[in-house]
Write a protein that holds these residues in place. Structure first.
Motif, PDB file in Angstrom:
ATOM      1  N   PRO A  18       0.733  -1.396   0.049  1.00 17.01           N
ATOM      2  CA  PRO A  18      -0.200   0.326   0.373  1.00 17.01           C
ATOM      3  C   PRO A  18       0.720   1.307   0.374  1.00 17.01           C
ATOM      4  CG  PRO A  18      -0.756  -1.392   1.485  1.00 17.01           C
ATOM      5  CD  PRO A  18       0.646  -1.916   0.960  1.00 17.01           C
ATOM      6  N   THR A  19       2.257   1.032   0.593  1.00  8.32           N
ATOM      7  CA  THR A  19       3.033   2.445   1.122  1.00  8.32           C
ATOM      8  C   THR A  19       3.385   2.504  -0.841  1.00  8.32           C
ATOM      9  OG1 THR A  19       3.616   1.665   2.925  1.00  8.32           O
ATOM     10  CG2 THR A  19       4.929   3.520   1.767  1.00  8.32           C
ATOM     11  N   LEU A  20       3.687   1.363  -1.161  1.00 10.86           N
ATOM     12  CA  LEU A  20       4.543   1.790  -2.527  1.00 10.86           C
ATOM     13  C   LEU A  20       3.354   2.185  -3.506  1.00 10.86           C
ATOM     14  CD1 LEU A  20       6.139   1.577  -4.631  1.00 10.86           C
ATOM     15  CD2 LEU A  20       6.245  -0.931  -4.766  1.00 10.86           C
ATOM     16  N   LYS A  21       2.016   2.111  -3.667  1.00 13.97           N
ATOM     17  CA  LYS A  21       1.344   2.256  -4.740  1.00 13.97           C
ATOM     18  C   LYS A  21       0.773   3.583  -4.455  1.00 13.97           C
ATOM     19  CE  LYS A  21      -0.777  -2.286  -5.197  1.00 13.97           C
ATOM     20  NZ  LYS A  21      -2.775  -3.121  -5.343  1.00 13.97           N
ATOM     21  N   THR A  25       1.048   6.807  -7.148  1.00 18.20           N
ATOM     22  CA  THR A  25       0.022   7.589  -7.266  1.00 18.20           C
ATOM     23  C   THR A  25       0.126   9.008  -7.236  1.00 18.20           C
ATOM     24  OG1 THR A  25      -1.408   5.846  -6.793  1.00 18.20           O
ATOM     25  CG2 THR A  25      -2.480   7.976  -6.788  1.00 18.20           C
ATOM     26  N   ARG A  26       0.681   9.269  -6.206  1.00 19.62           N
ATOM     27  CA  ARG A  26       1.320  10.855  -5.730  1.00 19.62           C
ATOM     28  C   ARG A  26       2.602  10.693  -6.802  1.00 19.62           C
ATOM     29  NH1 ARG A  26       2.605  11.433   0.369  1.00 19.62           N
ATOM     30  NH2 ARG A  26       0.291  10.928   1.216  1.00 19.62           N
ATOM     31  N   LEU A  27       3.354  10.129  -7.523  1.00 17.17           N
ATOM     32  CA  LEU A  27       3.897  10.832  -8.540  1.00 17.17           C
ATOM     33  C   LEU A  27       3.413  10.540  -9.945  1.00 17.17           C
ATOM     34  CD1 LEU A  27       7.486   8.429  -7.835  1.00 17.17           C
ATOM     35  CD2 LEU A  27       6.761  11.194  -7.666  1.00 17.17           C
ATOM     36  N   GLY A  31       2.919  14.639 -12.207  1.00 15.10           N
ATOM     37  CA  GLY A  31       3.514  14.518 -13.755  1.00 15.10           C
ATOM     38  C   GLY A  31       4.818  13.889 -13.130  1.00 15.10           C
ATOM     39  N   TYR A  32       5.083  13.412 -12.419  1.00 15.20           N
ATOM     40  CA  TYR A  32       6.802  12.763 -12.671  1.00 15.20           C
ATOM     41  C   TYR A  32       6.849  11.528 -13.217  1.00 15.20           C
ATOM     42  CZ  TYR A  32       8.265  16.276  -9.612  1.00 15.20           C
ATOM     43  OH  TYR A  32       8.894  17.702  -9.233  1.00 15.20           O
ATOM     44  N   LEU A  33       5.814  10.561 -13.266  1.00 12.06           N
ATOM     45  CA  LEU A  33       5.957   9.585 -14.336  1.00 12.06           C
ATOM     46  C   LEU A  33       4.652   9.286 -14.392  1.00 12.06           C
ATOM     47  CD1 LEU A  33       5.943   6.431 -10.853  1.00 12.06           C
ATOM     48  CD2 LEU A  33       7.302   7.201 -12.929  1.00 12.06           C
ATOM     49  N   ASP A  34       4.627   8.819 -15.867  1.00 11.44           N
ATOM     50  CA  ASP A  34       3.556   7.739 -17.000  1.00 11.44           C
ATOM     51  C   ASP A  34       3.113   6.375 -16.408  1.00 11.44           C
ATOM     52  OD1 ASP A  34       2.574  10.087 -17.693  1.00 11.44           O
ATOM     53  OD2 ASP A  34       4.740   9.674 -19.654  1.00 11.44           O
ATOM     54  N   VAL A  35       2.153   5.880 -17.109  1.00 12.95           N
ATOM     55  CA  VAL A  35       1.922   4.329 -16.990  1.00 12.95           C
ATOM     56  C   VAL A  35       1.353   4.271 -17.769  1.00 12.95           C
ATOM     57  CG1 VAL A  35      -0.165   4.686 -15.284  1.00 12.95           C
ATOM     58  CG2 VAL A  35       0.736   2.865 -14.774  1.00 12.95           C
ATOM     59  N   GLU A  36       1.358   2.966 -18.366  1.00 11.10           N
ATOM     60  CA  GLU A  36       0.760   2.354 -19.173  1.00 11.10           C
ATOM     61  C   GLU A  36      -0.167   0.913 -18.886  1.00 11.10           C
ATOM     62  OE1 GLU A  36       2.499  -0.902 -23.028  1.00 11.10           O
ATOM     63  OE2 GLU A  36       3.764   1.280 -22.932  1.00 11.10           O
ATOM     64  N   TYR A  42       1.133  -3.354 -15.261  1.00  9.87           N
ATOM     65  CA  TYR A  42       1.553  -1.983 -15.087  1.00  9.87           C
ATOM     66  C   TYR A  42       3.068  -1.707 -16.115  1.00  9.87           C
ATOM     67  CZ  TYR A  42      -2.892  -1.051 -12.206  1.00  9.87           C
ATOM     68  OH  TYR A  42      -4.049  -1.537 -11.924  1.00  9.87           O
ATOM     69  N   LEU A  43       3.198  -0.623 -16.880  1.00 13.96           N
ATOM     70  CA  LEU A  43       4.695  -0.028 -16.553  1.00 13.96           C
ATOM     71  C   LEU A  43       4.653   1.408 -16.576  1.00 13.96           C
ATOM     72  CD1 LEU A  43       7.165  -0.730 -18.698  1.00 13.96           C
ATOM     73  CD2 LEU A  43       6.190  -0.626 -19.683  1.00 13.96           C
ATOM     74  N   TYR A  44       5.857   1.420 -15.414  1.00  9.77           N
ATOM     75  CA  TYR A  44       5.719   3.680 -14.885  1.00  9.77           C
ATOM     76  C   TYR A  44       6.682   3.256 -15.633  1.00  9.77           C
ATOM     77  CZ  TYR A  44       2.159   2.198 -11.247  1.00  9.77           C
ATOM     78  OH  TYR A  44       1.404   1.545 -10.610  1.00  9.77           O
TER      79      TYR A  44
END
Length: 102
Positions: A18-21, A25-27, A31-36, A42-44
């Motif tokens: 849950p901490t990682l998720k 989500t915050r990243l 706008g620091y990450l995109d996800v496919e 999920y490809l971050y």
């Protein structure tokens, strides 16, 4: 996601899923990450290159600490000291370069 969690915890963290998720989500929201999104994955990936990242962080800091004012920032940086001739030359060259971009 498990691989990413293992990688984080190798660095000495003791995170749970849950901490990682929440962190991801915050990243994403910042706008620091995109996800496919795939069917089973999920490809971050980074949402920006290094230069854009540094510019975004610098602008955030300038806005947050100095109301977006380069003058306030430079006054804080220089304080009561004066610029060396080399520093003054570099700063003047930077200002001229910025003016030519307009």
């Amino acid at each position: 996601m498990k691989d990413l969690l293992d990688e984080f915890n190798k660095e000495g963290r003791n995170w749970k899923m849950p901490t990682l998720k929440t962190f991801l989500t915050r990243l994403l929201n910042a706008g620091y990450l995109d996800v496919e999104l795939g069917k089973r994955y999920y490809l971050y990936k980074p949402a920006m290159d290094r230069v854009a990242y540094e510019q975004k962080n610098a602008q955030y800091y300038l806005d947050k600490m100095y109301d977006g004012s380069y003058t306030k920032f430079l006054n804080a940086l220089i304080g009561r000291n004066s610029l060396s001739p080399e520093q003054e030359e570099t700063l003047n060259a930077w200002v001229l370069k910025c003016k030519s971009r307009k």
